[in-house]
Design an enzyme around this catalytic site. Structure first.
Site, PDB file in Angstrom:
ATOM      1  N   ALA A 269      26.318  30.021  36.572  1.00  0.00           N
ATOM      2  CA  ALA A 269      27.331  29.421  35.998  1.00  0.00           C
ATOM      3  C   ALA A 269      27.808  29.824  34.735  1.00  0.00           C
ATOM      4  O   ALA A 269      28.996  29.264  34.372  1.00  0.00           O
ATOM      5  CB  ALA A 269      26.504  28.106  35.866  1.00  0.00           C
ATOM      6  N   PRO A 271      29.739  31.960  31.958  1.00  0.00           N
ATOM      7  CA  PRO A 271      29.857  31.018  30.760  1.00  0.00           C
ATOM      8  C   PRO A 271      30.189  29.507  30.900  1.00  0.00           C
ATOM      9  O   PRO A 271      30.141  28.750  29.870  1.00  0.00           O
ATOM     10  CB  PRO A 271      30.670  31.697  29.857  1.00  0.00           C
ATOM     11  CG  PRO A 271      32.002  32.299  30.851  1.00  0.00           C
ATOM     12  CD  PRO A 271      31.296  32.571  31.986  1.00  0.00           C
ATOM     13  N   ASP A 336      29.869  32.344  42.099  1.00  0.00           N
ATOM     14  CA  ASP A 336      30.783  33.073  41.474  1.00  0.00           C
ATOM     15  C   ASP A 336      29.863  34.488  41.021  1.00  0.00           C
ATOM     16  O   ASP A 336      29.122  34.415  40.176  1.00  0.00           O
ATOM     17  CB  ASP A 336      31.396  32.737  40.024  1.00  0.00           C
ATOM     18  CG  ASP A 336      32.293  33.341  39.687  1.00  0.00           C
ATOM     19  OD1 ASP A 336      32.569  34.387  40.106  1.00  0.00           O
ATOM     20  OD2 ASP A 336      32.820  32.997  38.454  1.00  0.00           O
ATOM     21  N   CYS A 389      35.602  38.083  40.790  1.00  0.00           N
ATOM     22  CA  CYS A 389      36.919  38.656  40.271  1.00  0.00           C
ATOM     23  C   CYS A 389      36.903  39.924  40.301  1.00  0.00           C
ATOM     24  O   CYS A 389      37.493  40.768  39.563  1.00  0.00           O
ATOM     25  CB  CYS A 389      36.764  38.187  38.853  1.00  0.00           C
ATOM     26  SG  CYS A 389      35.409  38.893  37.675  1.00  0.00           S
TER      27      CYS A 389
END
Length: 454
Positions: A269, A271, A336, A389
């Site tokens: 999680a 930042p 993520d 990303c």
């Protein structure tokens, strides 16, 4: 120096902190600007000077070596960093030649002494004799991939991996466009967290801001806009968040109707931007979110990010996502995953120089472990969003291809629901790869998986 130039001093301090001390430009620069009491145009100049020099120093090293007539490795590192500033002003900014040379020489004299400043003067005068295009033709001639990588100041291995990923996504021949986009500073995007602030109200509160083009929650600030000046950002009803990040997080919500009482988890999680966006959606639909972060200091950032979310919606924990939780206990999992970050090079000027091909295997192993755990944590029929990303195939499609006990869904449908655009606009599928040069976002990858079973 006969007179101080705080903006150039600040830029050099930033470069020293990043290149010599291992700092991160986006973290050290605000402190440096505050110490020099720089704002407005002076702060913008210092930031562009530092960030541009850090991005482009691969090309600038080739120019400096040619102008100096010696291998770049023979140039003192402190002198080299001063030269990056001067060369960037000459070849990458609209700074008059006499100012670029004289101010950089003065800075060199104050920082490294009279003797080295004479060397800086000689090199910069030689650099100033020809144009940027002429220097590129001299140090990086041709149109092959390695030449383009040097022209756009990317490590050759990064350019090769990006080229592979573009080809796999049906975008062969677009490498140069992508690398050019990596070198363009990103505009600041805000997220208007649903249920906490209306996007139109956020636009109205930020002079010159406009709605984003992809995410219905996105607001793009005017150049030079200060997000910290907005009450909505200070109280965490809004936050800085790239549009691509908003789209891929919201896609997990849009992928299936939400039922009251659902449990979600953001498995990595910190930042906290995606956790807060999920939390805002969850609060509106009666769901709850567990936000898990391995590192305590990043968990504190998550707690700060979600503080405006209605109480009881988001729970923040410190733990290891590869072993966390009870199997089958969640309805949706957002992963993520830690990655090379090579899709976010606009925002992280030093990142391209800090990664190495040898970094990738360990990341791949972690990504695969986390995806396995995400699929274990979600109930049969539940959803997992795998996000990076990085567009590198080894961190995206290759990882998803190892998933067992799950069906890969067409993520284009969920993204089309979020953005309000046609499914066919999101590539071949079933994955979605946002691209910096094509979509104006960080290069974000999204795969949606449904755990098999009923």
């Amino acid at each position: 120096m006969s007179r101080r130039d705080p903006a150039r001093e600040a830029a050099l301090e930033c470069i020293d902190a990043v290149d010599a001390e291992g700092g991160y430009a986006n973290l050290v620069m605000p402190r440096i600007l505050a110490a020099h009491r720089l704002s407005g145009r002076d702060a913008a100049f210092a930031t562009e000077l530092a960030y541009g020099a850090l991005r482009m120093h691969g090309l600038y090293d080739a120019v400096i070596g040619s102008a100096a007539g010696r291998p770049i490795g023979k140039v003192d590192p402190e002198v080299r960093r001063v030269l990056w500033l001067g060369v960037h002003q000459l070849l990458g900014m609209r700074v008059a030649t006499h100012a670029a040379v004289s101010e950089t020489v003065s800075l060199a004299r104050a920082r490294v002494g009279v003797g080295p400043s004479k060397f800086v003067n000689a090199v910069l005068r030689r650099v100033s004799e020809v144009s940027r295009d002429a220097w590129i033709a001299r140090v990086a001639p041709g149109s092959g991939r390695d030449a383009v990588a040097l022209q756009q100041s990317h490590p050759a291995w990064v350019a090769a991996e990006l080229d592979r990923a573009l080809s796999a996504d049906g975008r062969a021949g677009q490498l140069e466009s992508l690398l050019v986009s990596d070198n363009e500073p990103a505009r600041v995007a805000l997220v208007a967290r649903p249920g906490l602030v209306d996007r139109e109200a956020l636009v109205a509160s930020a002079p010159g801001a406009v709605p984003g083009t992809l995410a219905p929650t996105a607001v793009v600030l005017a150049e030079g806009g200060d997000p910290g000046s907005l009450a909505e950002v200070r109280d965490r009803r809004a936050a800085v968040q790239d549009e691509g990040s908003q789209v891929v997080a919201a896609a997990l919500v849009a992928a299936a109707p939400m039922a009251s009482g659902e449990r979600w988890i953001d498995l990595c999680a910190g930042p906290g931007g995606k956790a807060a966006l999920l939390g805002a959606h969850a609060a509106l639909g009666g769901a709850t979110v567990d936000a898990l972060e391995l590192h305590p200091h990043r968990a504190r950032l998550v707690e700060d990010s979600v503080k405006a979310i209605p109480q009881g919606t988001v729970s923040v924990s410190v733990g290891d996502g590869t072993v966390w939780g009870e199997p089958g206990s969640y309805d949706r999992v957002l992963l993520d995953a830690p990655c090379t970050g090579l899709g976010a090079l606009r925002r992280r000027p030093e990142a391209r120089w800090r990664k190495d091909p040898s970094d990738v295997p360990a990341l791949q192993q972690l990504q695969a472990q986390l995806l396995d755990r995400a699929l274990a944590l979600v109930r049969p029929g539940g959803l997992v969003a795998y996000i990076t990303c990085s567009p590198l195939l080894g961190e995206t499609r290759d990882i998803v291809s190892t998933a067992r006990g799950a069906t890969v869904l067409d993520a284009r449908e969920a993204v089309a629901t979020v953005t309000g655009t046609d499914v066919d606009g999101w590539g071949r599928g079933p994955h979605v790869q946002l691209w910096t040069h094509a979509h104006g976002t960080d290069s974000m990858f999204l795969a949606l998986l449904r755990r098999d079973g009923t």
